[in-house]
Design an enzyme around this catalytic site. Sequence first.
Site, PDB file in Angstrom:
ATOM      1  N   ASN A   1       1.671  -3.108   4.164  1.00 17.12           N
ATOM      2  CA  ASN A   1       0.560  -3.985   3.379  1.00 17.12           C
ATOM      3  C   ASN A   1      -0.237  -4.484   4.531  1.00 17.12           C
ATOM      4  O   ASN A   1      -0.357  -4.321   5.576  1.00 17.12           O
ATOM      5  CB  ASN A   1       1.517  -4.859   2.577  1.00 17.12           C
ATOM      6  CG  ASN A   1       0.654  -5.763   1.560  1.00 17.12           C
ATOM      7  OD1 ASN A   1      -0.108  -4.797   0.983  1.00 17.12           O
ATOM      8  ND2 ASN A   1       0.335  -6.923   1.510  1.00 17.12           N
ATOM      9  N   LYS A   2      -1.241  -5.091   3.971  1.00 17.38           N
ATOM     10  CA  LYS A   2      -2.417  -5.729   4.795  1.00 17.38           C
ATOM     11  C   LYS A   2      -1.986  -6.503   6.096  1.00 17.38           C
ATOM     12  O   LYS A   2      -0.768  -7.099   5.852  1.00 17.38           O
ATOM     13  CB  LYS A   2      -2.946  -6.678   3.907  1.00 17.38           C
ATOM     14  CG  LYS A   2      -4.174  -7.340   4.645  1.00 17.38           C
ATOM     15  CD  LYS A   2      -5.228  -6.520   5.226  1.00 17.38           C
ATOM     16  CE  LYS A   2      -5.942  -5.510   4.293  1.00 17.38           C
ATOM     17  NZ  LYS A   2      -6.506  -4.250   5.050  1.00 17.38           N
TER      18      LYS A   2
ATOM     19  N   ASP B   1       0.825  -1.208  -0.074  1.00 17.21           N
ATOM     20  CA  ASP B   1       0.060   0.039  -0.092  1.00 17.21           C
ATOM     21  C   ASP B   1       0.926   1.277   0.028  1.00 17.21           C
ATOM     22  O   ASP B   1       0.406   2.410  -0.578  1.00 17.21           O
ATOM     23  CB  ASP B   1      -1.101  -0.091   1.283  1.00 17.21           C
ATOM     24  CG  ASP B   1      -2.120  -0.950   1.067  1.00 17.21           C
ATOM     25  OD1 ASP B   1      -1.954  -2.278   0.815  1.00 17.21           O
ATOM     26  OD2 ASP B   1      -3.187  -0.395   0.558  1.00 17.21           O
TER      27      ASP B   1
HETATM   28  O1  MRU Z   1      -7.481  -2.996   2.821  1.00 15.84           O
HETATM   29  P1  MRU Z   1      -7.487  -3.277   1.373  1.00 15.84           P
HETATM   30  O2  MRU Z   1      -8.172  -4.706   0.938  1.00 15.84           O
HETATM   31  O3  MRU Z   1      -7.590  -2.377   0.406  1.00 15.84           O
HETATM   32  O4  MRU Z   1      -5.840  -3.919   1.384  1.00 15.84           O
HETATM   33  C1  MRU Z   1      -5.360  -4.176   0.212  1.00 15.84           C
HETATM   34  C2  MRU Z   1      -3.684  -4.459   0.295  1.00 15.84           C
HETATM   35  O5  MRU Z   1      -3.222  -4.662   1.321  1.00 15.84           O
HETATM   36  C3  MRU Z   1      -3.026  -4.916  -1.015  1.00 15.84           C
HETATM   37  O6  MRU Z   1      -1.968  -5.941  -0.612  1.00 15.84           O
HETATM   38  C4  MRU Z   1      -2.385  -3.784  -1.431  1.00 15.84           C
HETATM   39  O7  MRU Z   1      -3.348  -2.719  -1.530  1.00 15.84           O
HETATM   40  C5  MRU Z   1      -1.811  -3.981  -2.891  1.00 15.84           C
HETATM   41  S1  MRU Z   1      -3.166  -4.246  -4.109  1.00 15.84           S
HETATM   42  C6  MRU Z   1      -2.288  -4.291  -5.649  1.00 15.84           C
END
Ligand code: MRU
Length: 297
Positions: A207-208, A197
């Site tokens: 990231n997540k 992110d």
């Molecule tokens: O909360 P989200 O579902 O928007 O989180 C998404 C992620 O963490 C993805 O790994 C990241 O945005 C990369 S998407 C190509």
Amino acid sequence: MLDQRALPGEERWIRCESVGQVAEAIRSMAVRGAPAIGLAAAYGMALADDREQAAALLRGTRPTAVNLAWAVDRCLAAGNVLREARRLHREQEAADRRLAELGAERFEPGDRALTHCNTGPLATGGYGTAGGVLRAAWQHDRLAQVWVDETRPLLQGARLTAWELERAGIPFRLIADSAAGALMARGLVDRVVVGADRIAANGDVANKIGTYPLAVLAARHGVPFYVAAPVSTIDPDTQSGERIPIEERDPRELGSGPDAFNPAFDVTPAELVTGIITEAGVLELPYEESIARVASG
Ligand code: MRU
């Protein structure tokens, strides 16, 4: 836009006719994934009467993914916003394709890859980042199977990545997030590939939530840990991971009371990242240098 909250049970489409509706779709995660929320925000800007007001509204929806603010800024600076949004969309598609090919070169026939969250077409509006790497590796016969983390609490892995892989015909097995360590200890994971992110100037990766423990486990078991993301996910103005704003979401997403704590992202220190796969090449340590090279264009 396809309402990702309803997947995989239902393919429901949402029509947004105002900036407010787009902002709500991003906030409620009808659309999600760093590049996809950037593109949604860009098309949202094209609906605005007052661009500055729209920019502030959209930027405030989700704080961690830098692609959102970056896309809004691009639209603020553009003459024709709709044309700019379409250009961003095309650029994303091209970046996805290129980084997917570069990432696939890091795979070897028979590889079993583990991934987290959702990073395929749903998350980018294109081919996918980490998800695109998996697709390209599959097409080049360098992938045997994907381990898909459920990705609690909103189950982007179980609901969305599984749905995409199924449609793409790529073999996968869903696992509980907490199973990753056991799988690595048994030698069942050859590489980990995730999205991002926001990537700080020193290579720290937001990231997540649940990504950081995967990186620690991968290091413990000698499994290469790759991050795949377009250059637009790199934020050269944020020095290190501790400066990345981490979104805290409604505790009720955990299915519990108001006292639950629900950070949506974590930060993986750069030293645990084997490589950052971008459309401009696969970046390696020391990231200060490799990132500065691509960030300066
Ligand atoms: O909360 P989200 O579902 O928007 O989180 C998404 C992620 O963490 C993805 O790994 C990241 O945005 C990369 S998407 C190509």
